[in-house]
Design a protein around this motif. Structure first.
Motif, short mmCIF file in Angstrom:
data_model
loop_
_atom_site.label_atom_id
_atom_site.label_comp_id
_atom_site.label_asym_id
_atom_site.label_seq_id
_atom_site.Cartn_x
_atom_site.Cartn_y
_atom_site.Cartn_z
N PRO A 6 0.82 -1.09 0.05
CA PRO A 6 0.00 0.24 -0.01
C PRO A 6 0.91 1.37 -0.01
O PRO A 6 1.92 1.17 0.38
CB PRO A 6 -0.62 -0.17 1.34
CG PRO A 6 -0.86 -1.49 1.68
CD PRO A 6 0.66 -2.19 1.17
N TYR A 63 -6.14 -0.28 2.53
CA TYR A 63 -5.93 -0.06 1.25
C TYR A 63 -6.53 1.19 0.81
O TYR A 63 -6.09 1.99 -0.22
CB TYR A 63 -6.79 -0.97 0.54
CG TYR A 63 -6.51 -2.36 0.59
CD1 TYR A 63 -5.13 -2.84 0.21
CD2 TYR A 63 -7.02 -3.30 1.22
CE1 TYR A 63 -4.65 -3.99 0.44
CE2 TYR A 63 -6.68 -4.58 1.52
CZ TYR A 63 -5.50 -4.84 1.23
OH TYR A 63 -5.03 -6.27 1.51
N TRP A 137 -7.14 -4.93 -4.66
CA TRP A 137 -6.89 -3.96 -3.41
C TRP A 137 -5.62 -3.28 -3.41
O TRP A 137 -5.62 -2.42 -3.08
CB TRP A 137 -7.60 -4.68 -2.29
CG TRP A 137 -9.09 -4.65 -2.28
CD1 TRP A 137 -9.82 -5.79 -2.53
CD2 TRP A 137 -9.99 -3.51 -2.25
NE1 TRP A 137 -11.13 -5.53 -2.68
CE2 TRP A 137 -11.20 -4.11 -2.35
CE3 TRP A 137 -9.65 -2.09 -1.99
CZ2 TRP A 137 -12.47 -3.23 -2.32
CZ3 TRP A 137 -10.90 -1.44 -2.03
CH2 TRP A 137 -12.06 -1.90 -2.17
N HIS A 138 -4.78 -4.35 -3.54
CA HIS A 138 -3.22 -3.67 -3.75
C HIS A 138 -3.17 -2.76 -5.04
O HIS A 138 -2.41 -1.47 -4.55
CB HIS A 138 -2.08 -4.94 -3.83
CG HIS A 138 -1.94 -5.72 -2.71
ND1 HIS A 138 -1.72 -5.05 -1.18
CD2 HIS A 138 -2.30 -6.90 -2.47
CE1 HIS A 138 -1.37 -5.89 -0.33
NE2 HIS A 138 -1.88 -7.09 -1.06
N ALA A 141 -4.78 0.41 -3.51
CA ALA A 141 -3.89 1.29 -2.44
C ALA A 141 -2.64 1.95 -2.99
O ALA A 141 -2.08 2.72 -2.55
CB ALA A 141 -3.22 -0.11 -1.59
#
Length: 181
Positions: A6, A63, A137-138, A141
């Motif tokens: 993140p 995130y 989600w990464h 982030a």
């Protein structure tokens, strides 16, 4: 350095918590005098709400909160309800709305209600493996907008969103006597 780490300088992350209703009565009403729990109430509503809201707490705390493209947030949190409590079919209410009025729930809509209605699509992502949603989600982030993160994460794992969508069409139209609970 892990390219999926993140980047807190890109999207705001938060210290998060959840506050949960302690009753989930089938007669609870909101400020518009509409029933709050139309599909599920009691302990089952508590369970799916905890899974859903905890997932949001993780999304925003780890995130980041983009403030846009809420559908991706709600789609994955609604899917988390299904993953944690597959026997509780609360999400069916939203899917039924999408089937009755498909023009209101385009997959690319930016609002939360479309995300609730497409929550079942999380299973399509999951069939690829947990890696796909982790990549989504990464990517968020690290500063990508949620819809772009979905498209790019599909590429990361060797597929495309359109291929996954087409593969899911038979599931999408399994309703009524053709459906599976």
């Amino acid at each position: 350095m892990d390219t999926l780490s993140p980047n807190p300088d890109r999207w705001d992350t938060y210290t998060t918590f959840i506050e949960i209703d302690n009753y989930f009565s089938p007669t609870d009403r909101n400020r518009y005098d509409s029933l709050v729990y139309k599909q599920t109430s009691g302990i089952e509503a508590l369970r799916v709400t905890c899974a859903h809201e905890l997932h949001h707490a993780i999304q925003c705390g780890t995130y980041g909160f983009t403030g846009v493209e809420f559908m991706v947030y709600e789609l994955t949190s609604t899917w988390m309800e299904q993953r944690v409590y597959p026997e509780i079919l609360d999400w069916h209410l939203h899917t039924s709305s999408r089937l009755r009025q498909p023009s209101l729930y385009a997959f690319s809509r930016d609002d939360a209600f479309a995300g609730y209605a497409w929550g079942w699509f999380g299973w399509v992502f999951h069939r690829q493996s947990d890696t796909l949603l982790r990549h989504v989600w990464h990517r968020i982030a690290t500063g990508e907008r949620p819809f772009k993160a979905v498209v790019e994460a599909c590429r990361d794992v060797g597929t495309s969103l359109s291929a996954m969508f087409c593969d899911a069409l038979p599931v999408l139209f399994q309703t009524g006597s053709r459906g599976e609970a």
